[in-house]
Design an enzyme around this catalytic site. Structure first.
Site, PDB file in Angstrom:
ATOM      1  N   LYS A  49       0.909  -1.299   0.018  1.00  0.00           N
ATOM      2  CA  LYS A  49      -0.125   0.029  -0.004  1.00  0.00           C
ATOM      3  C   LYS A  49       0.954   1.339   0.297  1.00  0.00           C
ATOM      4  O   LYS A  49       0.371   2.485  -0.211  1.00  0.00           O
ATOM      5  CB  LYS A  49      -0.871  -0.081   1.102  1.00  0.00           C
ATOM      6  CG  LYS A  49      -1.762  -1.202   1.451  1.00  0.00           C
ATOM      7  CD  LYS A  49      -2.550  -1.182   2.756  1.00  0.00           C
ATOM      8  CE  LYS A  49      -3.149  -2.442   3.045  1.00  0.00           C
ATOM      9  NZ  LYS A  49      -3.770  -2.472   4.462  1.00  0.00           N
ATOM     10  N   GLY A  50       2.106   0.990   0.184  1.00  0.00           N
ATOM     11  CA  GLY A  50       3.134   2.030   0.567  1.00  0.00           C
ATOM     12  C   GLY A  50       3.349   3.121  -0.522  1.00  0.00           C
ATOM     13  O   GLY A  50       3.584   4.327  -0.214  1.00  0.00           O
ATOM     14  N   ASP A 109      14.636  -0.545   1.438  1.00  0.00           N
ATOM     15  CA  ASP A 109      15.540  -1.042   2.710  1.00  0.00           C
ATOM     16  C   ASP A 109      16.621  -1.989   2.446  1.00  0.00           C
ATOM     17  O   ASP A 109      17.632  -1.609   1.825  1.00  0.00           O
ATOM     18  CB  ASP A 109      14.338  -1.242   3.695  1.00  0.00           C
ATOM     19  CG  ASP A 109      15.035  -1.481   4.855  1.00  0.00           C
ATOM     20  OD1 ASP A 109      16.432  -1.368   5.174  1.00  0.00           O
ATOM     21  OD2 ASP A 109      14.256  -1.803   6.144  1.00  0.00           O
ATOM     22  N   PHE A 158      13.451   3.904  10.862  1.00  0.00           N
ATOM     23  CA  PHE A 158      12.047   3.602  10.528  1.00  0.00           C
ATOM     24  C   PHE A 158      11.538   4.968  10.356  1.00  0.00           C
ATOM     25  O   PHE A 158      11.123   5.632  11.309  1.00  0.00           O
ATOM     26  CB  PHE A 158      11.476   2.796  11.445  1.00  0.00           C
ATOM     27  CG  PHE A 158      10.539   1.980  10.799  1.00  0.00           C
ATOM     28  CD1 PHE A 158      10.416   0.931   9.931  1.00  0.00           C
ATOM     29  CD2 PHE A 158       9.072   2.441  10.918  1.00  0.00           C
ATOM     30  CE1 PHE A 158       9.564   0.116   9.654  1.00  0.00           C
ATOM     31  CE2 PHE A 158       7.961   1.830  10.598  1.00  0.00           C
ATOM     32  CZ  PHE A 158       8.253   0.601   9.658  1.00  0.00           C
ATOM     33  N   VAL A 159      10.853   5.327   9.146  1.00  0.00           N
ATOM     34  CA  VAL A 159      10.077   6.292   8.834  1.00  0.00           C
ATOM     35  C   VAL A 159       8.624   6.014   8.550  1.00  0.00           C
ATOM     36  O   VAL A 159       8.356   4.683   8.024  1.00  0.00           O
ATOM     37  CB  VAL A 159      10.616   7.287   7.615  1.00  0.00           C
ATOM     38  CG1 VAL A 159      12.209   7.695   7.990  1.00  0.00           C
ATOM     39  CG2 VAL A 159      10.852   6.366   6.382  1.00  0.00           C
TER      40      VAL A 159
HETATM   41  P1  IMP Z   1      12.861  -4.264   1.581  1.00  0.00           P
HETATM   42  O1  IMP Z   1      12.567  -5.478   0.928  1.00  0.00           O
HETATM   43  O2  IMP Z   1      13.581  -4.418   2.933  1.00  0.00           O
HETATM   44  O3  IMP Z   1      13.490  -3.202   0.554  1.00  0.00           O
HETATM   45  O4  IMP Z   1      11.571  -3.533   2.250  1.00  0.00           O
HETATM   46  C1  IMP Z   1      10.772  -2.715   1.219  1.00  0.00           C
HETATM   47  C2  IMP Z   1       9.302  -2.701   2.130  1.00  0.00           C
HETATM   48  O5  IMP Z   1       9.470  -2.681   3.595  1.00  0.00           O
HETATM   49  C3  IMP Z   1       8.810  -1.132   1.751  1.00  0.00           C
HETATM   50  O6  IMP Z   1       8.241  -1.108   0.440  1.00  0.00           O
HETATM   51  C4  IMP Z   1       8.038  -0.941   2.900  1.00  0.00           C
HETATM   52  O7  IMP Z   1       6.782  -1.382   2.590  1.00  0.00           O
HETATM   53  C5  IMP Z   1       8.906  -1.657   4.038  1.00  0.00           C
HETATM   54  N1  IMP Z   1       9.702  -0.600   4.723  1.00  0.00           N
HETATM   55  C6  IMP Z   1      10.967  -0.637   4.607  1.00  0.00           C
HETATM   56  N2  IMP Z   1      11.541   0.319   5.458  1.00  0.00           N
HETATM   57  C7  IMP Z   1      10.473   1.132   5.972  1.00  0.00           C
HETATM   58  C8  IMP Z   1      10.376   2.045   6.902  1.00  0.00           C
HETATM   59  O8  IMP Z   1      11.169   2.737   7.368  1.00  0.00           O
HETATM   60  N3  IMP Z   1       9.044   2.477   7.185  1.00  0.00           N
HETATM   61  C9  IMP Z   1       8.018   1.930   6.802  1.00  0.00           C
HETATM   62  N4  IMP Z   1       8.017   0.744   6.020  1.00  0.00           N
HETATM   63  C10 IMP Z   1       9.313   0.325   5.718  1.00  0.00           C
HETATM   64 MG    MG Z   2       6.181  -1.088   0.105  1.00  0.00          MG
END
Ligand code: IMP
Ligand code: MG
Length: 185
Positions: A49-50, A109, A158-159
């Site tokens: 949803k982000g 992330d 974390f944001v």
């Molecule tokens: P990754 O697979 O670790 O790159 O994570 C990607 C997903 O994790 C993002 O699309 C977000 O939905 C969630 N995410 C990662 N860091 C944050 C944060 O700081 N705040 C909120 N959601 C996060």
């Molecule tokens: Mg996301």
């Protein structure tokens, strides 16, 4: 927004303001519109949803025609750290063969979600796949994610806000901020 708003108690500080987001979205949209000026139509693929807020603003700032698709992926559950497992909860609805895809992501992330998604989309034989990401964190090595268009590199915190949640809350904030530590307890 009114500083006396409900979130004042919960947000420690703003790291990217509403104005900074608007300016950045317009700048990215200008570059993408320029780079794809000769393309008949772009296919934006947003991740639920982000990326919803970013997708909505970005699509409206582009000056080339687009279609929009959304995917829902599960990789995190309710925890704030990545498990690395990705499942498709909602797939794209249209045939992407020969299309120019632009993946619209909220934040990178670990990069696990996106690298998985890119492999998946490339397997569908599109003409090209590019990535637009609003935010990127340092820390864990992004598994060599080719981000063509990036909004902001942010610290490893974390944001929330502008689509990003903690326990499904705070997505509606028009800025990006850091939660007070007590909120996590
Ligand atoms: P990754 O697979 O670790 O790159 O994570 C990607 C997903 O994790 C993002 O699309 C977000 O939905 C969630 N995410 C990662 N860091 C944050 C944060 O700081 N705040 C909120 N959601 C996060
Ligand atoms: Mg996301």
């Amino acid at each position: 927004m009114d500083p006396g708003s409900w979130y004042a108690e919960e947000i420690e500080r703003t790291i990217i303001t509403e104005d900074e987001i608007r300016t950045k979205v317009e700048a990215i949209a200008e570059r993408v519109s320029h780079d794809f000026a000769d393309t008949e139509e772009l296919l934006l693929v947003g991740v639920f949803k982000g990326a919803v807020m970013f997708m909505a603003d970005f699509a409206r700032a582009l000056t080339v025609p687009v279609k929009m698709e959304f995917m829902a992926l599960s990789s995190y559950g309710n925890s704030a750290s990545s498990s690395g497992t990705v499942r498709i909860l909602k797939d794209i609805d249209s045939d992407v063969t020969g299309r120019h895809i632009v993946v619209v992501e909220d934040i990178i992330d670990s990069g696990l979600t996106l690298s998985w998604l890119l492999k998946y989309l490339e397997g569908l034989n599109p003409a090209s796949v590019s990535v637009v990401a609003m935010l990127r964190k340092p820390g864990m090595q992004h598994t060599e994610i080719p981000v063509s268009y990036l909004g902001f590199d942010i610290p490893n915190e974390f944001v929330v806000g502008y689509g990003l949640d903690y326990g499904e809350r705070y997505r509606e904030l028009p800025f990006i901020g850091v939660l007070k530590p007590e909120v996590y307890r």
